[in-house]
Enzyme design. Structure first.
Site, short mmCIF file in Angstrom:
data_model
loop_
_atom_site.label_atom_id
_atom_site.label_comp_id
_atom_site.label_asym_id
_atom_site.label_seq_id
_atom_site.Cartn_x
_atom_site.Cartn_y
_atom_site.Cartn_z
N GLN A 205 -5.18 -3.51 1.63
CA GLN A 205 -4.42 -4.66 1.14
C GLN A 205 -5.12 -5.96 1.52
O GLN A 205 -5.88 -6.00 2.47
CB GLN A 205 -3.03 -4.67 1.78
CG GLN A 205 -2.16 -3.50 1.37
CD GLN A 205 -0.81 -3.53 2.05
OE1 GLN A 205 -0.73 -3.79 3.24
NE2 GLN A 205 0.23 -3.27 1.30
N LYS B 68 12.39 -10.41 1.65
CA LYS B 68 11.08 -10.75 1.10
C LYS B 68 11.16 -11.40 -0.27
O LYS B 68 12.14 -11.27 -1.00
CB LYS B 68 10.20 -9.51 1.02
CG LYS B 68 10.70 -8.41 0.11
CD LYS B 68 9.72 -7.22 0.16
CE LYS B 68 10.26 -6.05 -0.63
NZ LYS B 68 9.42 -4.86 -0.53
N ARG C 25 -1.02 6.34 3.25
CA ARG C 25 0.41 6.65 3.10
C ARG C 25 0.55 8.01 2.43
O ARG C 25 -0.15 8.31 1.46
CB ARG C 25 1.12 5.57 2.28
CG ARG C 25 1.15 4.26 3.03
CD ARG C 25 1.93 3.17 2.33
NE ARG C 25 1.73 1.90 3.04
CZ ARG C 25 2.14 0.72 2.61
NH1 ARG C 25 2.77 0.64 1.45
NH2 ARG C 25 1.92 -0.38 3.30
N CYS D 156 0.73 -4.33 10.51
CA CYS D 156 1.58 -5.24 11.27
C CYS D 156 1.58 -5.01 12.80
O CYS D 156 1.31 -5.95 13.55
CB CYS D 156 3.00 -5.23 10.73
SG CYS D 156 3.18 -4.66 9.06
N HIS E 3 -0.79 -11.59 8.55
CA HIS E 3 0.45 -11.92 9.24
C HIS E 3 0.33 -13.31 9.83
O HIS E 3 -0.67 -13.62 10.48
CB HIS E 3 0.72 -10.88 10.32
CG HIS E 3 0.97 -9.53 9.73
ND1 HIS E 3 -0.02 -8.59 9.60
CD2 HIS E 3 2.08 -9.00 9.17
CE1 HIS E 3 0.47 -7.52 8.99
NE2 HIS E 3 1.74 -7.74 8.72
N ASP F 108 -4.03 -8.16 3.27
CA ASP F 108 -2.88 -8.26 4.15
C ASP F 108 -3.11 -9.34 5.21
O ASP F 108 -4.23 -9.50 5.69
CB ASP F 108 -2.72 -6.90 4.85
CG ASP F 108 -1.45 -6.79 5.65
OD1 ASP F 108 -0.50 -7.53 5.34
OD2 ASP F 108 -1.41 -5.97 6.59
#
Ligand code: ZN
Length: 527
Positions: free
Chosen positions: A271, A355, A253, A224, A275, A273
């Site tokens: 991911q 979410k 992580r 992000c 945005h 992923d």
């Protein structure tokens, strides 16, 4: 205790159930309760009670001549337990979870409404064990994990091919959906993570490294903040929005050792992923487009339905309450305008916003949360993202964090267990084995191999001097979706005998027909 003792303990439990003793709650004075348990030699229980606030009453339950500490609630009588219970295993534990304390033993059990429900659960466990992706991945040669890199995969060629197929599949979907793929640094200065709020709210789960000039860098656990840096380059106008940035690079992580579980919970993963930077007015439309894509993707993998959970503000969060009101309100409105049914999942939102979570049910009835869509007013504020509105003024964009599969690794783990290794043709790591009946057909088999490879089919040749039934058994066991059997007859006629995994019959096809068919099946859906 050893596992051998469990049967005897269960027998006693059944006796107690048959005696149908009443179970009664009693409230005792604290000191009285401490004295009682010390006298019984139950020092740990006495310790628990001593730690309670002085004015708190102690809740005990009595059943026959047995009395024990419990907050409750309980069944009113032992017969209500019925026969839907089973003791499962014995494990070591430390008093209060601290390794410096005394070692105890914990006996695990499971209890259900009746025997039928218990058996269904035990069956599911057994089925899950058979399908364990770590076991199947070993048998299929997909990846391995070793001591020197706990929580990360060594992907072998076949496993990596599947992993890449997933990524390519999603890449195709996202390109069609108007996303642009980017790549941001693996490590960024601690200062940026402090600004974004990750350092404070997420720092315990981040790996850090120090540079020679003593700057502390954090290895990214998510993309992000990096995407905001790209958004912030140059001036954006409302006409540029929405901007959808996708990224598939590896994230890290610092998961606890005990929490790691093959592909399902790893320390490094990627991911699907992205945005979406948009205006408040675009949230509904973007949510709708995202859910349409998600539905298509799940369908391509054989999941026809999914559940949605709505998670609102967690205890540990960034941003003012008014901002959360706005974000939750916007997401609720999007959900309502789409007529979606959601379960509420209170307090489970991300630290920066509420979410939606999308939950799949697999072939043996287990639920997996995969997709997510998060509405974030906080990060754009913290990292000073803005665009010029129609009114010529600066405005904050809204940031939607979204993923459909979740992590490629975990989704692959779910697929392996869901399909028990019998993948759809396009996803299978090895799609076809060309197996010869006799050596007379070797030359023709090489030609078949070459043509299938040209057609983009993942294929291997088996010309070993073994009986054809042996070859078929072996490749079926390895879950290869198609075996092409070739003998002198096929070579002479320019045909192949096609056997599908799990099918009893074989189909004789002209080589060109077979190749055209498989070429089509090998195509990644939606590409
Ligand atoms: Zn994000």
């Amino acid at each position: 205790f050893t596992p051998d003792d469990l049967g005897a303990i269960e027998k006693r439990m059944q006796e107690i159930v048959r005696r149908n003793e009443d179970i009664r709650r009693e409230v005792w004075d604290r000191d009285e309760a401490v004295a009682f348990f010390l006298k019984q030699g139950e020092d740990f229980k006495a310790e628990i009670i001593r730690d309670l606030p002085a004015d708190q009453e102690v809740s005990l339950y009595r059943q026959g001549d047995f009395i024990d500490l419990c907050r409750g609630p309980h069944l009113p009588a032992t017969s209500k337990l019925g026969d839907g219970f089973k003791l499962m295993k014995v494990a070591g534990a430390y008093w209060r979870g601290n390794a410096d304390n005394a070692q105890l033993q914990r006996i695990y059990g499971t209890a259900w409404r009746d025997k039928k429900e218990l058996n269904a659960y035990l069956k599911q466990l057994e089925e899950a064990e058979k399908r364990d992706h770590r076991k199947l991945a070993r048998e299929m040669g997909l990846f391995h994990i070793q001591q020197e890199a706990v929580g990360s995969m060594f992907w072998h060629p076949k496993g990596w091919r599947m992993r890449q197929n997933l990524e390519n599949y999603i890449r195709g979907k996202m390109e069609k959906g108007g996303y642009q793929e980017v790549s941001t640094p693996q490590m960024m200065d601690r200062i940026l993570w402090e600004k974004s709020g990750h350092w404070d709210k997420y720092g315990d789960d981040m790996f850090t490294v120090c540079t020679h000039d003593h700057r502390e860098m954090a290895v990214k656990p998510m993309n992000c903040p990096g995407h905001v840096q790209i958004f912030n380059q140059g001036i954006k106008s409302y006409r540029d929005l929405p901007i959808r940035l996708g990224e598939f690079t590896t994230l890290f992580r610092n998961e606890a050792h005990g929490a790691l579980h093959g592909l399902m919970r790893a320390r490094s993963f990627s991911q699907d992923d992205a945005h979406i930077f948009c205006t408040e007015g675009q949230i509904n439309e973007e949510t709708a487009a995202f859910i349409t894509m998600l539905r298509e993707v799940y369908k391509d993998f054989g999941f026809e339905s999914f559940r949605i959970k709505f998670s609102d503000r967690p205890e540990k969060r960034a941003g003012a309450d008014e901002t959360w009101d706005k974000a939750e309100g916007a997401l609720r409105e999007a959900v309502e305008s789409l007529g979606l049914e959601c379960e509420l999942n209170p307090g489970e939102g991300a630290f920066y916003g509420p979410k939606l979570e999308f939950v799949l049910r697999d072939a043996i009835g287990r639920d997996w949360q995969c997709g997510t869509l998060q509405v974030d007013f906080v990060l754009p504020e913290r990292l000073d993202a803005h665009y010029i509105g129609e009114d010529g003024e600066k405005h904050r964009p809204v940031m939607l964090h979204r993923a459909i599969l979740g992590s490629f690794e975990r989704f692959l783990g779910i697929l392996i267990e869901n399909y028990a290794g019998r993948f759809p043709f396009w996803l299978a790591p090895l799609q076809v084995v060309v197996a010869t009946i006799t050596n007379d057909a070797d030359e023709y088999a090489a030609k078949v191999l070459a043509e299938l490879t040209q057609a983009g089919v993942k294929v291997e040749l088996d010309t070993r001097n073994e009986k054809i039934n042996y070859k078929i058994r072996e490749h079926s066991h390895a879950k290869v979706p198609v075996i092409m059997v070739i003998g002198a007859k096929e070579a002479a006629e320019g045909t192949v005998a096609v056997r599908r995994l799990g099918g009893k019959d074989q189909e004789i096809l002209a080589l060109e027909t077979a190749i055209a068919k498989l070429r089509e099946e090998a195509v990644i859906p939606g590409s």
